[in-house]
Scaffold this active site. Structure first.
Site, PDB file in Angstrom:
ATOM      1  N   ARG A 337      37.509 -12.313 -61.966  1.00 44.16           N
ATOM      2  CA  ARG A 337      38.462 -12.797 -62.964  1.00 44.16           C
ATOM      3  C   ARG A 337      39.179 -14.094 -62.565  1.00 44.16           C
ATOM      4  O   ARG A 337      39.379 -14.953 -63.427  1.00 44.16           O
ATOM      5  CB  ARG A 337      39.463 -11.704 -63.334  1.00 44.16           C
ATOM      6  N   TYR A 341      38.819 -16.775 -65.435  1.00 39.52           N
ATOM      7  CA  TYR A 341      39.974 -17.067 -66.310  1.00 39.52           C
ATOM      8  C   TYR A 341      41.192 -17.552 -65.560  1.00 39.52           C
ATOM      9  O   TYR A 341      42.298 -17.445 -66.090  1.00 39.52           O
ATOM     10  CB  TYR A 341      40.476 -15.812 -67.035  1.00 39.52           C
ATOM     11  N   CYS A 368      29.595 -17.576 -51.050  1.00 40.52           N
ATOM     12  CA  CYS A 368      29.190 -18.965 -50.874  1.00 40.52           C
ATOM     13  C   CYS A 368      29.637 -19.783 -52.081  1.00 40.52           C
ATOM     14  O   CYS A 368      28.822 -20.407 -52.777  1.00 40.52           O
ATOM     15  CB  CYS A 368      27.686 -19.053 -50.687  1.00 40.52           C
ATOM     16  N   GLU A 369      30.882 -19.705 -52.391  1.00 40.95           N
ATOM     17  CA  GLU A 369      31.543 -20.414 -53.476  1.00 40.95           C
ATOM     18  C   GLU A 369      32.973 -20.562 -52.991  1.00 40.95           C
ATOM     19  O   GLU A 369      33.405 -19.806 -52.125  1.00 40.95           O
ATOM     20  CB  GLU A 369      31.640 -19.550 -54.750  1.00 40.95           C
TER      21      GLU A 369
END
Ligand SMILES: Cc1ncc(COP(=O)(O)O)c(C=O)c1O
Length: 449
Positions: A337, A341, A368-369
């Site tokens: 989430r 958002y 990996c973000e």
């Protein structure tokens, strides 16, 4: 400090939920762990059911739990015990309810693009009501019901054309949306006439869902007035009296202390008053009022427990010149989430819950973000191995979880009266490869090998 439901800090300074010390839960079940507070969950179900019944003595009421928020077989069993209907939105959700022994007659089937197979399944299991979203779906349903010589009860999802105050990705009642039949442009009336003309479609009523995480009732009250005015138009134009009015979900919850949503009882009162005012104005008989909350039933009842790992400080150009990144052993796979958002949450160092929360950190996941879970959080000074609880994660977390980076989906436990029971087991590493297939030609000896 924001504590919800049965959450309390025990004598050891540990967070306790449902009488269970979460440090014990971490030892027993591992982390990340979804913890569901059964007492709060059931209390929310009952508050909804009792408020609608009490405030609308002139007609029937029905509360349907929106399964998309959190659906496991145990949740279906609780909804059944609490006498809640169930809103489902896919063959998978229907199947879950079926396997849980939930009565099919109490399902309401939503979706803007239901497949032929899904509609056939709905008829096969004699699912209670299909909420038809659009004209092609009504044509399809007309065709399928005739082929099977089987009738079905239908609500029509309508778009009241209002813009609620919430994140753009969870607004659904405005005219420019993929959901529903627009009232203003005549599609809704065309839907009513199509449904009435289909011999095996029993039109039961109308539905709208204006948006989610709403912290006031303005949009719902506007929608109620528009829906009742439409009921009058339908009666005048076709002679059909709408029997059921489903006002969807949408009530917000406390993700952070400054979120102050109306109480369930106040939310109910304002919506029912808005409906009643318009019914009186038009001299209409009271329809059954249906509400289908998701987030406000399970959201605050859920807490995610993580183990803290790497803590690192980096230099940044803005004041104060540094940022502390604190990484936990989950992230966007168990809670997408924040990435979807920009959702915000309240964290707590669960084994140091009495210590002052004066350490500013950015809580990151381990994917990996840049999967920031909570930016600029304030927590007690923590070290690797401490436990971090993130509150209000009961809705749209487990149900939106993924296996990104091949992370196992965490277990979910139901806690209450000092006991914890697994309601969804943790994925094993073998679960993660269970659907993988290596075609024969790839498993043959290596080229040149
Ligand atoms: C049709 C419908 N009903 C009910 C809900 C539940 O909404 P909430 O979780 O905001 O109560 C949703 C959520 O998206 C929905 O699409």
């Amino acid at each position: 400090m924001m504590l919800l439901g049965t959450q309390r800090i025990n004598g050891q300074g540990h967070l306790e939920i449902g009488g269970c010390d979460v440090t014990g839960l971490a030892r027993q079940f591992g982390t990340p762990l979804y913890i569901v507070d059964e007492e709060l969950l059931r209390q929310n179900c009952r508050r909804y059911a009792q408020a609608y019944k009490r405030l609308y003595p002139e007609g029937e009421t029905e509360i349907a739990f929106a399964g998309k928020a959190f659906l496991t077989a145990a949740m279906c069993a609780i909804a059944d015990q609490e006498d809640l209907s169930l809103d489902v939105a896919s063959a998978g959700e229907i199947h879950t309810a079926l396997k849980a022994g939930y009565p099919m007659s109490r399902l309401m089937f939503h979706g803007n693009n239901k497949s032929v197979a899904e509609l056939e399944l709905a008829l096969e299991v004699k699912l209670g009501r299909i909420v038809a979203d659009n004209l092609p779906e009504l044509d399809l349903l007309d065709q399928i019901t005739r082929q099977r010589s089987q009738s079905c009860d239908v609500l029509l999802r309508l778009t009241p054309g209002i813009d609620p105050h919430t994140h753009k990705l969870i607004r659904t009642g405005q005219a420019d949306t993929k959901f529903g039949l627009n009232i203003k442009d005549g599609s809704a009336m065309a839907g009513v006439k199509k449904a009435l003309a289909a011999p095996l479609i029993n039109l039961k009523g109308i539905h709208c869902h204006v948006g989610s995480q709403l912290l006031d009732t303005e949009a719902h009250e506007q929608a109620a007035a528009i829906m009742v005015a439409f009921m009058k138009e339908v009666l005048d134009d076709t002679g059909y009296a709408v029997e059921q009015l489903n006002m969807g979900g949408g009530l917000g919850i406390r993700y952070i202390e400054s979120h102050q949503p109306p109480a369930i009882e106040d939310f109910a009162e304002r919506i029912i008053t808005a409906i009643r005012t318009e019914l009186t104005r038009f001299g209409l008989n009271p329809p059954r009022i249906i509400q289908e909350p998701g987030r406000s039933i399970v959201g605050e009842a859920g807490t995610t427990l993580y183990t803290i790992g790497t803590i690192k400080e980096v230099s940044i150009t803005e004041a104060p010149g540094k940022r502390v990144y604190l990484a936990v052993d989950g992230g966007m796979s168990d809670n997408p989430r924040p990435a979807l958002y920009e959702a915000i949450y309240t964290p707590l160092v669960a084994n140091k819950a009495n210590e002052p929360a004066d350490w500013e950190v950015t809580i990151a996941g381990k994917h990996c973000e840049t999967d920031t879970l909570i930016k600029d959080a304030r927590i007690a000074k923590a070290v690797a191995g401490d436990l971090l609880a993130v509150l209000s994660t009961g809705a749209y977390n487990y149900s939106m979880a993924s296996n990104y980076n091949r992370f196992p989906t965490p277990a979910a436990v139901l806690v209450g009266g000092g006991k914890a029971e697994v309601i969804a087991r943790r994925d094993t590493l073998d679960d993660l490869v269970a659907n993988d297939v290596i075609p024969d030609r790839l498993s043959a000896a290596r080229v040149g090998g």
